[in-house]
Design a protein around this motif. Structure first.
Motif, PDB file in Angstrom:
ATOM      1  N   PRO A  81       0.811  -1.224   0.000  1.00 50.43           N
ATOM      2  CA  PRO A  81       0.000   0.000   0.000  1.00 50.43           C
ATOM      3  C   PRO A  81       0.842   1.271   0.000  1.00 50.43           C
ATOM      4  CG  PRO A  81      -0.995  -1.612   1.445  1.00 50.43           C
ATOM      5  CD  PRO A  81       0.318  -2.191   1.022  1.00 50.43           C
ATOM      6  N   LYS A  82       1.943   1.296   0.748  1.00 56.98           N
ATOM      7  CA  LYS A  82       2.801   2.479   0.794  1.00 56.98           C
ATOM      8  C   LYS A  82       3.503   2.706  -0.536  1.00 56.98           C
ATOM      9  CE  LYS A  82       3.254   4.869   3.621  1.00 56.98           C
ATOM     10  NZ  LYS A  82       2.591   6.170   3.870  1.00 56.98           N
ATOM     11  N   GLU A  83       3.953   1.644  -1.160  1.00 57.90           N
ATOM     12  CA  GLU A  83       4.573   1.778  -2.483  1.00 57.90           C
ATOM     13  C   GLU A  83       3.562   2.298  -3.501  1.00 57.90           C
ATOM     14  OE1 GLU A  83       8.044  -1.675  -2.405  1.00 57.90           O
ATOM     15  OE2 GLU A  83       6.004  -2.200  -3.032  1.00 57.90           O
ATOM     16  N   PHE A  84       2.324   1.859  -3.375  1.00 59.23           N
ATOM     17  CA  PHE A  84       1.271   2.325  -4.277  1.00 59.23           C
ATOM     18  C   PHE A  84       1.078   3.837  -4.125  1.00 59.23           C
ATOM     19  CE2 PHE A  84      -3.472   2.480  -5.279  1.00 59.23           C
ATOM     20  CZ  PHE A  84      -3.266   2.485  -6.651  1.00 59.23           C
ATOM     21  N   GLU A  85       1.115   4.326  -2.904  1.00 58.37           N
ATOM     22  CA  GLU A  85       1.004   5.769  -2.675  1.00 58.37           C
ATOM     23  C   GLU A  85       2.164   6.508  -3.347  1.00 58.37           C
ATOM     24  OE1 GLU A  85       0.854   6.280   1.535  1.00 58.37           O
ATOM     25  OE2 GLU A  85      -0.991   5.106   1.768  1.00 58.37           O
ATOM     26  N   LYS A 128      -6.264   2.986  -2.867  1.00 58.44           N
ATOM     27  CA  LYS A 128      -6.781   1.681  -2.434  1.00 58.44           C
ATOM     28  C   LYS A 128      -6.051   0.583  -3.208  1.00 58.44           C
ATOM     29  CE  LYS A 128     -10.167   2.952   0.400  1.00 58.44           C
ATOM     30  NZ  LYS A 128     -10.115   2.615   1.849  1.00 58.44           N
ATOM     31  N   ARG A 129      -4.982   0.076  -2.620  1.00 62.58           N
ATOM     32  CA  ARG A 129      -4.228  -0.996  -3.278  1.00 62.58           C
ATOM     33  C   ARG A 129      -4.889  -2.324  -2.906  1.00 62.58           C
ATOM     34  NH1 ARG A 129      -2.677  -5.407  -4.430  1.00 62.58           N
ATOM     35  NH2 ARG A 129      -1.498  -5.772  -2.523  1.00 62.58           N
ATOM     36  N   TYR A 130      -5.961  -2.666  -3.649  1.00 61.10           N
ATOM     37  CA  TYR A 130      -6.750  -3.864  -3.386  1.00 61.10           C
ATOM     38  C   TYR A 130      -6.418  -4.955  -4.397  1.00 61.10           C
ATOM     39  CZ  TYR A 130      -9.999  -1.468  -0.156  1.00 61.10           C
ATOM     40  OH  TYR A 130     -10.576  -0.803   0.908  1.00 61.10           O
ATOM     41  N   ALA A 131      -6.735  -6.199  -4.032  1.00 58.84           N
ATOM     42  CA  ALA A 131      -6.689  -7.293  -4.990  1.00 58.84           C
ATOM     43  C   ALA A 131      -7.782  -7.074  -6.032  1.00 58.84           C
ATOM     44  CB  ALA A 131      -6.889  -8.623  -4.274  1.00 58.84           C
ATOM     45  N   ARG A 132      -7.583  -7.609  -7.211  1.00 53.76           N
ATOM     46  CA  ARG A 132      -8.536  -7.367  -8.296  1.00 53.76           C
ATOM     47  C   ARG A 132      -9.944  -7.829  -7.937  1.00 53.76           C
ATOM     48  NH1 ARG A 132      -6.172  -6.855 -13.391  1.00 53.76           N
ATOM     49  NH2 ARG A 132      -8.299  -6.616 -14.148  1.00 53.76           N
ATOM     50  N   SER A 133     -10.055  -8.842  -7.078  1.00 53.71           N
ATOM     51  CA  SER A 133     -11.359  -9.393  -6.710  1.00 53.71           C
ATOM     52  C   SER A 133     -12.029  -8.644  -5.559  1.00 53.71           C
ATOM     53  CB  SER A 133     -11.205 -10.870  -6.333  1.00 53.71           C
ATOM     54  OG  SER A 133     -10.293 -11.000  -5.247  1.00 53.71           O
ATOM     55  N   ASN A 134     -11.321  -7.676  -4.954  1.00 53.52           N
ATOM     56  CA  ASN A 134     -11.836  -6.960  -3.797  1.00 53.52           C
ATOM     57  C   ASN A 134     -12.252  -5.549  -4.209  1.00 53.52           C
ATOM     58  OD1 ASN A 134     -12.505  -6.135  -1.248  1.00 53.52           O
ATOM     59  ND2 ASN A 134     -10.393  -5.950  -0.519  1.00 53.52           N
ATOM     60  N   SER A 135     -13.553  -5.345  -4.423  1.00 53.93           N
ATOM     61  CA  SER A 135     -14.039  -4.055  -4.905  1.00 53.93           C
ATOM     62  C   SER A 135     -14.102  -3.029  -3.781  1.00 53.93           C
ATOM     63  CB  SER A 135     -15.446  -4.221  -5.509  1.00 53.93           C
ATOM     64  OG  SER A 135     -15.423  -5.106  -6.606  1.00 53.93           O
ATOM     65  N   VAL A 136     -13.960  -1.751  -4.157  1.00 49.32           N
ATOM     66  CA  VAL A 136     -14.123  -0.644  -3.214  1.00 49.32           C
ATOM     67  C   VAL A 136     -15.628  -0.400  -3.054  1.00 49.32           C
ATOM     68  CG1 VAL A 136     -13.588   1.769  -2.722  1.00 49.32           C
ATOM     69  CG2 VAL A 136     -11.948   0.355  -3.993  1.00 49.32           C
ATOM     70  N   LYS A 137     -16.112  -0.434  -1.812  1.00 48.63           N
ATOM     71  CA  LYS A 137     -17.551  -0.396  -1.549  1.00 48.63           C
ATOM     72  C   LYS A 137     -18.017   0.999  -1.101  1.00 48.63           C
ATOM     73  CE  LYS A 137     -17.604  -5.285  -0.274  1.00 48.63           C
ATOM     74  NZ  LYS A 137     -16.229  -5.517  -0.727  1.00 48.63           N
ATOM     75  N   GLY A 138     -19.322   1.134  -0.994  1.00 47.12           N
ATOM     76  CA  GLY A 138     -19.926   2.398  -0.606  1.00 47.12           C
ATOM     77  C   GLY A 138     -19.403   2.973   0.698  1.00 47.12           C
TER      78      GLY A 138
END
Length: 201
Positions: A81-85, A128-138
């Motif tokens: 996540p930090k590298e993604f930032e 949001k460094r998520y796995a492809r299967s983990n969607s960002v929700k409401g």
């Protein structure tokens, strides 16, 4: 010449010779000391310059590697996540933003990257460094929506993810004017085939 006067002259001569030798010794020591100090300064200065140049080279190499990683969206899934930032901060800088800061961490209140866009707007990004299967929700969007404008004073608020957004998240983002960058949009931004978050309405 009386013997006493001759003896005095001999003694004075000896004292003068000793004083002369002592003075010469001090001068030699002083000169040698100065030479050693000079050599030390040169060696120390050379070492400092070498260290500074080495750090500069390492920094340039790190920047080059970040440029390669940040412009290839496939690498994002392997980042922390930090590298993604850091990657998003690089993209902002690459595309003309200034005052780019990584502020993500404990107590960040939803902001991970803050920058000033080329047109002078305050940009606030949540990463949001998520796995492809983990969607960002409401609920994720609602937390960000509660701070991006009121706390971070964003002119442009965006959520960028390596995944996708649920319908509820998209609906909330549309209502709050939060710009969403999913996997496809991120890839286009990274490869320069699509706009940056602050360039879309």
């Amino acid at each position: 010449m009386p013997r006493r006067r001759r003896r005095n002259k001999v003694n004075l001569g000896c004292i003068g010779a000793v004083a002369g030798l002592f003075t010469l010794g001090i001068l030699l020591q002083s000169t040698a000391g100065q030479v050693f100090v000079g050599i030390g300064v040169l060696v120390g200065g050379g070492s400092y310059t070498a260290i500074a140049l080495n750090k500069k080279v390492k920094k340039q190499e790190a920047a080059r590697l970040w440029a390669i990683r940040a412009q290839s969206a496939e690498t994002y899934l392997f980042m922390t996540p930090k590298e993604f930032e850091h990657a998003l901060a690089y993209l902002c800088t690459r595309d003309g933003c200034h005052n780019v800061r990584i502020v993500g961490g404990a107590g960040d209140l939803g902001a991970d990257v803050i920058a000033t866009t080329p047109t002078g707007e305050r940009l606030v990004i949540q990463a949001k460094r998520y796995a492809r299967s983990n969607s960002v929700k409401g609920p994720d969007l609602q937390k960000f929506g509660g701070t991006c404008y009121a706390v971070h004073h964003a002119d442009v608020a965006a959520v960028v993810t390596t995944s996708r957004f649920t319908a509820q998240a998209k609906q909330y983002a549309d209502h709050m004017n939060i710009r969403l960058f999913g996997w496809q949009e991120l890839g286009a931004w990274a490869s320069r085939t699509g706009p940056a978050p602050w360039m879309i309405g």
